[in-house]
Design a protein around this motif. Structure first.
Motif, short mmCIF file in Angstrom:
data_model
loop_
_atom_site.label_atom_id
_atom_site.label_comp_id
_atom_site.label_asym_id
_atom_site.label_seq_id
_atom_site.Cartn_x
_atom_site.Cartn_y
_atom_site.Cartn_z
N VAL A 45 0.83 -1.20 0.00
CA VAL A 45 0.00 0.00 0.00
C VAL A 45 0.86 1.25 0.00
N GLY A 46 0.55 2.19 -0.89
CA GLY A 46 1.25 3.47 -0.83
C GLY A 46 1.30 4.20 -2.16
N ASP A 47 0.88 5.46 -2.15
CA ASP A 47 0.99 6.29 -3.35
C ASP A 47 2.44 6.42 -3.79
N GLY A 87 2.30 -1.60 4.70
CA GLY A 87 2.15 -0.17 4.49
C GLY A 87 0.82 0.36 4.98
N GLY A 88 0.80 1.66 5.26
CA GLY A 88 -0.44 2.33 5.63
C GLY A 88 -0.87 2.13 7.07
N ILE A 98 -8.00 -0.38 -1.30
CA ILE A 98 -7.37 -1.39 -0.45
C ILE A 98 -8.39 -2.46 -0.07
N ASP A 154 -2.76 9.44 5.72
CA ASP A 154 -2.71 8.44 4.65
C ASP A 154 -2.50 7.02 5.16
N ASP A 155 -2.63 6.83 6.46
CA ASP A 155 -2.52 5.48 7.04
C ASP A 155 -3.92 4.88 7.15
N LEU A 156 -4.32 4.20 6.10
CA LEU A 156 -5.72 3.79 5.96
C LEU A 156 -5.92 2.28 5.88
N THR A 157 -4.85 1.53 6.04
CA THR A 157 -4.95 0.10 5.81
C THR A 157 -5.83 -0.60 6.84
N ASP A 200 -3.22 4.87 -1.52
CA ASP A 200 -3.72 5.13 -0.17
C ASP A 200 -5.18 5.56 -0.22
N ARG A 201 -6.03 4.63 -0.59
CA ARG A 201 -7.48 4.88 -0.61
C ARG A 201 -8.18 3.67 -0.02
#
Length: 246
Positions: free
Chosen positions: A8-10, A67-68, A49, A74-77, A44-45
């Motif tokens: 995960v990550g832009d 990640g995330g 995810i 932006d930590d959305l996981t 990061d959405r």
């Protein structure tokens, strides 16, 4: 055991950060005999995810995300994984207790959201950082910071396994395109998987759960390829006792 990896990550999609986590996890999972069937990079959405995790967990034995994690915007996981399995996120008391007892942080010092995990999950302590990971159903949620991710994975590595896979690597001086027909015949004759990797020479990687079959296949190929020298590699393994640390 078939596994999918979701990173995960832009910053990964933009090329700002090299996705070393996926490569490391792929190697470690293969060492344990697990088969990595899919590696996916998502932005990061939450919706993206959650969709990937939901689809992959229905298809594979386990999904590993990296990640995330954490309390920033932006930590959305965690939120996304919770949505994928249909539970809310909530403060995890075990995570709060672990951080309080094992780090320099008190609960009051933590940014809100740091210890919010999917309801009913198993908390994974972060030995190298702060934000915890978790396991819920077949989804393993790990940090994106490489040192943190590696330490957390090593703590759960024994949960991943598969059939013992022997490996032989040979090198050919011929072009890869010239070997295609012989590779096809090799696969028809023997129960082995074949991978070829061009460079200064073509590296041919043969794998099988049957070591005798593998040796027969390597001998057969060696006899039919000019300038071929066999190179032994460490076998793939099943179980933690024989897996090499990284």
């Amino acid at each position: 055991m078939q596994v999918a990896i979701v990173t995960v990550g832009d910053e990964l999609l933009a090329g700002d950060t090299v996705n070393t986590n996926a490569a490391w996890l792929g190697e470690r999972l293969a060492d344990r005999g697990a088969t990595v069937e899919r590696v996916v990079v998502v932005p990061d959405r939450v919706a993206d995810i959650a969709q990937e995790v939901n689809e992959l967990r229905a298809e594979y034995d386990a999904v590993v995300t990296t990640g995330g994690l954490g309390p920033t915007h932006d930590d959305l996981t965690m939120e996304a994984v919770a949505a994928a399995v249909g539970v809310p996120v909530e403060e995890n008391e075990e995570a709060v207790a672990w951080i309080t007892e094992h780090t320099d942080y008190e609960h009051a010092d933590l940014v809100e959201g740091t210890t919010h995990l999917p309801k009913g999950c198993r908390m994974l302590p972060n030995e190298k950082g702060v934000a915890p990971g978790c396991v819920i159903e077949s989804v393993y949620v790990l940090p994106g910071v490489p040192d943190e991710m590696k330490a957390m994975f090593d703590a759960i590595a024994e949960e991943f396994s598969g059939d013992y896979r022997h490996v032989r690597v040979v090198e050919a001086d011929e072009p890869e395109s010239a070997l295609v027909e012989r590779f096809a015949e090799l696969r028809d004759r023997f129960d082995v998987t074949v991978g070829s990797y061009p460079g200064d020479h073509v590296r041919v990687k043969l794998q099988s759960t049957d070591e005798e079959e593998l040796d027969r296949a390597a001998d057969w190929l060696r006899e039919r390829v000019d300038g071929l020298d066999e190179v032994d590699e460490v076998d793939g393994v099943e179980g933690a006792d024989e897996a090499d640390g990284v």
